[in-house]
Every structure is written in structure tokens, then in C-alpha cells.
Write a protein that holds these residues in place. Structure first.
Motif, PDB file in Angstrom:
ATOM      1  N   TYR A 283      94.506  38.772 -76.222  1.00 10.95           N
ATOM      2  CA  TYR A 283      94.917  39.878 -75.361  1.00 10.95           C
ATOM      3  C   TYR A 283      95.691  40.881 -76.213  1.00 10.95           C
ATOM      4  CZ  TYR A 283      93.914  36.778 -71.396  1.00 10.95           C
ATOM      5  OH  TYR A 283      93.306  35.945 -70.491  1.00 10.95           O
ATOM      6  N   SER A 285      98.959  43.191 -77.156  1.00  8.53           N
ATOM      7  CA  SER A 285     100.399  43.344 -76.980  1.00  8.53           C
ATOM      8  C   SER A 285     100.695  44.817 -76.695  1.00  8.53           C
ATOM      9  CB  SER A 285     101.147  42.883 -78.226  1.00  8.53           C
ATOM     10  OG  SER A 285     100.742  43.658 -79.332  1.00  8.53           O
ATOM     11  N   PRO A 425     100.418  36.604 -71.948  1.00  9.32           N
ATOM     12  CA  PRO A 425     100.525  37.622 -70.890  1.00  9.32           C
ATOM     13  C   PRO A 425     100.871  37.053 -69.527  1.00  9.32           C
ATOM     14  CG  PRO A 425      98.230  37.257 -71.477  1.00  9.32           C
ATOM     15  CD  PRO A 425      99.053  36.511 -72.487  1.00  9.32           C
ATOM     16  N   THR A 428     104.447  37.488 -68.248  1.00  6.71           N
ATOM     17  CA  THR A 428     104.960  38.805 -67.865  1.00  6.71           C
ATOM     18  C   THR A 428     104.704  39.142 -66.399  1.00  6.71           C
ATOM     19  OG1 THR A 428     102.898  39.933 -68.463  1.00  6.71           O
ATOM     20  CG2 THR A 428     104.524  39.615 -70.205  1.00  6.71           C
ATOM     21  N   ASP A 433     107.433  46.538 -66.999  1.00  6.25           N
ATOM     22  CA  ASP A 433     106.924  46.778 -68.347  1.00  6.25           C
ATOM     23  C   ASP A 433     108.044  46.892 -69.367  1.00  6.25           C
ATOM     24  OD1 ASP A 433     104.367  46.732 -67.388  1.00  6.25           O
ATOM     25  OD2 ASP A 433     104.180  48.917 -67.231  1.00  6.25           O
TER      26      ASP A 433
END
Length: 494
Positions: A283, A285, A425, A428, A433
Motif C-alpha cells: 500500500y 504511505s 493501513p 489508521t 489524516d
């Protein structure tokens, strides 16, 4: 651009005492080529995406060697460490002895040997002014949404400002100017060095060595306490002190037989945008403000070779896996000597899922092993403990053990709210954000005890085997052709 060449050298290869295939990158590539494991791409290839796409297609089968990357005269290589068996071969051991050999080297490092510039191929050509990294080096852009070209295979070497002891790591570095780069510093040793220098208002001198042999690459990823120079572990893996040379613009020591060295300094109190970048979990960053390197010199061999690692592919994953596995095995065995083997699975991106082979003697021990593993490294998200009859390097064996020896209401361990990988991920979810760093990477941990009971009736948990299956030699039994079979079918049996 000003540059100079040092006096001619007698050889572009390894020192005279070189033995074995992995002393230098060139020796290793020649060894792979002799066995058909290098694919030379002689046609022009674009640095943006095309080069990485080709290297990915060859991943795990052949190293990719690009002779015309983006119009540069400097060739690019990728994928020369993309199989576990190749890394064992570079060490000169059987694959089953890989972790033991690495652990032995980490436990008995050899002090590096400082050599002069005339003995250091990495300083045959020196650039100290008018530096333009894009003109000098063929730096690829790898993934679709990467924010420009990245150095992905450079050993970042720096000295502790307080003690002078070096640290070696591999960090992603975005090249976004002629002599300026942004670097990701995770909260480890290089981060600590920079913060120490920054607190005093100083820049941190660094060097980035590109194009080193596989054993030096692997040593850079050793998990050690602070103030342990990983280049000394590289020497132990080689069986002789590693030749190092002092940089031309700072006091950092670099592998003398590296292909390319970028010298510079991480500036104090300067941050610039870096990312997004496709990382090892497969994924991206996020784009964030990162520390900045100002380049002071570039040195290299005559006719150097540039190494790039395609992110999230096998070279990237194995470089992180093997040193971690060696450290995890030693850590677990200190408290649980009956732990026999460990494996960080490819499906778990060689970081998050750990499989442990364990000779269980008492009920409940497997859960203690699970808890010990979680404490060993914050990246670990899932642990499966299996018996000694299960091969921890075979995903089908692990799945079979879970299917037949695990019950969720009895054998599942879940720990909520622990520190995990900030690059995962899933940690998160529910976070803004711009969440502060102390809230990043909070994760749940899951352990599965997939061991059979210590005592069980009759053959309930006895694995099905056919006597003699391990001693069958098909080469002596199977006919060279099917003439007898064809003759039998041709008979009239109606």
C-alpha cells in the motif's frame, strides 16, 4: 560538473583474498549469470515505471540487468536477492542453516578494515561540485502513485554524534532536486542520531552506499542495540573484516567496494514533503513532511552499477525477513528453548505474520510463546504456533495445522490496543489524516495455538504417513520412456 579520477586500480573486482561468490556485487552477479540467473535487458527502458515493471516480472526467477535505463550510461540491476535459497548460497550454507549463520555473525562481529582511497573502488571517480543526481544516476520511479524517483537500495550510514559509533540502515529517499533529497526516518537509531545532532543545532553527516554485495545488504538489516555497527556484522558474514573507506567530505566510513556513494548531511530543523510511496505492505504511505539530505559529494567506481529494489517484491521482503527471523528465533529460545524454527510469511509481507515451530511438553506453553513473540517486535500482528511435525516454511502446512488443531474458543489469543506497524493501513481506520505520531500504528494482536494436545487417545492426532515414502527413489523406478505402457495399452483386452 567538476569530477576527478583517482589513480588506476589493478582490478575492479574484489581484494586478492576474495573467495566465494558474494564478496562484491560484481562477483555475485557473475556467479548468478553463470547459472542463468541474470536477465540482461539490452533495449532502452524508461526509468518511470517500465524498469520496475520488468524487474517485477522477473522477481524470484532472475535478476534484471538494464543496460540502457532512461538514456543513462550507468546500468541498473534489481532482484539479485529475491530468493531465500540464493541468500543462503551467498553465505555458503544450506538454506536450513541460514538463520544460525546470520545469528552467529551478529553475535561475533569483526571490526572493519579502513583502507586508503587508492584501495577503494567506490572512490575511483569523485564529484564535489555542480552535483546533479538526476544527471549522474539512473534513479527509477517505481509504483503508479509514487511522488517521483526514489533511492530504495542505499545503505544509509551515519555516526552517533555522542559516541562516534556508526549505524547502517536502508531508508526510502525521494530525490526531488539536483542535490537535495527527503528521507523517511522511523523512530530507530538513525532517527535518534539526527535528533541528537538537531538538538545541538548541527547537521548529521551521512553517506548512502549503493551497489554492495548481498551479505553487506543483509547485515544492514540486523536488529541490534544502538551503537553496534552493522558493517562489522557484514565482516563476520564474509569471514574477514570488511574493507571500508572514509568519505571525501565527512568522517563516515563506507564499504570500499560499493559501486556508488552519495555523501551529504541531514539538515537540522528542515522538513520538506515526501511521498506518497508504495511500501512493503503493498500500500502507499502518505505524503508528509520529512527530514532533508543536502548532498555534498558523489563518488563511484569507473563504469558503476546502480542497484534499485522494487518495493514490496521479494528482494525487499526477504531483506527484512531474514535478520528479523534470526533475532526472533534467538529471543524466543532464550525463554523457550523448545522453539525449533520461525518463519515470517510472504503473505504477511515478511513482517506481520510469524509462524513458530515448537516442541510442546505442557499445556499452555504455546500461549506463552505467542506472548513472548509479540514482545519481541512491535511489527508482529499475528503468531501461529505449530508442532515439530509441521513445516513452518510451507503455508499449506500452517493452514492444515490451523484447520485440524485449532479451536477459536480455546486456542485464540487477542490483545487489543497494542503498538503495531505505522505502515499497516488497517491501524489508521478511524484516525484523522493528521493524527499525531503517538496515535499511529495502534493495533490488535492475534495468536493462534495450532498445536495438538500433549496427550491424546489412540491415533486421533497422529499424522497419516505411508511407511517408506521418504526413501522412494523415483529416478530408479520410473522408466525412461513409456514403451512398456504403450505396448500394454495396445493389447486386445476386449
Amino acid at each position: 560538473m567538476n569530477s576527478r579520477e583517482s589513480s588506476p586500480m589493478t582490478s575492479l573486482g574484489a581484494p586478492a583474498n576474495d573467495v566465494g561468490p558474494a564478496r562484491t556485487l560484481r562477483h555475485w552477479l557473475a556467479h548468478l549469470s553463470r547459472s542463468g540467473r541474470v536477465a540482461a535487458i539490452d533495449k532502452p527502458v524508461a526509468l518511470e515505471h517500465e524498469l520496475a515493471a520488468i524487474a517485477k516480472c522477473l522477481d524470484g526467477t532472475q535478476a534484471a540487468f538494464f543496460t540502457q535505463p532512461g538514456g543513462h550510461a550507468v546500468p541498473v540491476v534489481s532482484g539479485f536477492m529475491s530468493k531465500r535459497a540464493w541468500i543462503a548460497e551467498a553465505m555458503g550454507v544450506d538454506e536450513s542453516a541460514l538463520l544460525a549463520r546470520f545469528s552467529a555473525a551478529a553475535a561475533a562481529p569483526l571490526e572493519s578494515k579502513v583502507v586508503g582511497r587508492e584501495e577503494a573502488p567506490c572512490q575511483q571517480v569523485v564529484h564535489t561540485s555542480g552535483i546533479d543526481l538526476h544527471a549522474l544516476l539512473p534513479i527509477p520511479t517505481h509504483s503508479e502513485y509514487d511522488n517521483g524517483p526514489y533511492l530504495t537500495a542505499g545503505l544509509v550510514i551515519a555516526r552517533n554524534p555522542r559516541t562516534g559509533v556508526q549505524n547502517v540502515s536502508i531508508n526510502r529517499i525521494q530525490v526531488h532536486g539536483q542535490n537535495r533529497m527527503a528521507i523517511l526516518l522511523l523512530p530507530r537509531h538513525l532517527y535518534a542520531f539526527h535528533r541528537e545532532a538537531e538538538a545541538a543545532g548541527d547537521a548529521l553527516d551521512v553517506a548512502i552506499a549503493i551497489g554492495v554485495d548481498p551479505l553487506t545488504m543483509l547485515a544492514s538489516q540486523a536488529i541490534t542495540p544502538i551503537d553496534h555497527d552493522e558493517l562489522e556484522i557484514a565482516g563476520a558474514l564474509h569471514g574477514a573484516p570488511l574493507p571500508v573507506a572514509q568519505c571525501v567530505t565527512n568522517g563516515v566510513h563506507v564499504p570500499a567496494f560499493a559501486e556508488i556513494v552519495i555523501e551529504g548531511r541531514i539538515l537540522p530543523n528542515v522538513r520538506e514533503p515526501e511521498g506518497p510511496f508504495g511500501e512493503f505492505p503493498k500500500y502507499y504511505s502518505a505524503r508528509e513532511a520529512r527530514e532533508v539530505i543536502e548532498v555534498t559529494a558523489v563518488t563511484h567506481r569507473r563504469d558503476p552499477i546502480f542497484h534499485t529494489i522494487v518495493p514490496a517484491e521479494m528482494e525487499h521482503l526477504l531483506l527484512g525477513a531474514i535478520p528479523r527471523e534470526a533475532t526472533l528465533l534467538a529471543h524466543l529460545q532464550r525463554s523457550h528453548p523448545a522453539v525449533k524454527d520461525v518463519h515470517l510469511s510472504v503473505g504477511g509481507v515478511c513482517r506481520y505474520h510469524l509462524w513458530v515451530q515448537f516442541d510442546k511438553k505442557r499445556e499452555g506453553e504455546a500461549k506463552n510463546v505467542i506472548l513472548c513473540a509479540f514482545g519481541a517486535h512491535y511489527d508482529i500482528k499475528q503468531v501461529v504456533v505449530v508442532d515439530t511435525d509441521v513445516n513452518v516454511h510451507d503455508p499449506a502446512e500452517i493452514e492444515w495445522a490451523i484447520a485440524t488443531r485449532f479451536q477459536a474458543d480455546r486456542d485464540l489469543v487477542v490483545i487489543e490496543g497494542a503498538q503495531g506497524s505505522p505502515l499497516d493501513p488497517s491501524t489508521t481506520v478511524g484516525q484523522p489524516d493528521d493524527a499525531p505520531s503517538h496515535l499511529q500504528g495502534v493495533s490488535a494482536k492475534m495468536g493462534l495455538d495450532a498445536t495438538r494436545p500433549v496427550v491424546y487417545p489412540a491415533h486421533v492426532f497422529t499424522r497419516v504417513r505411508i511407511p517408506g515414502q521418504d526413501s522412494v527413489d523415483l529416478h530408479t523406478l520410473v522408466a525412461a520412456d513409456n514403451s512398456a505402457f504403450d505396448a500394454y495399452l495396445s493389447r486386445d483386452h476386449d
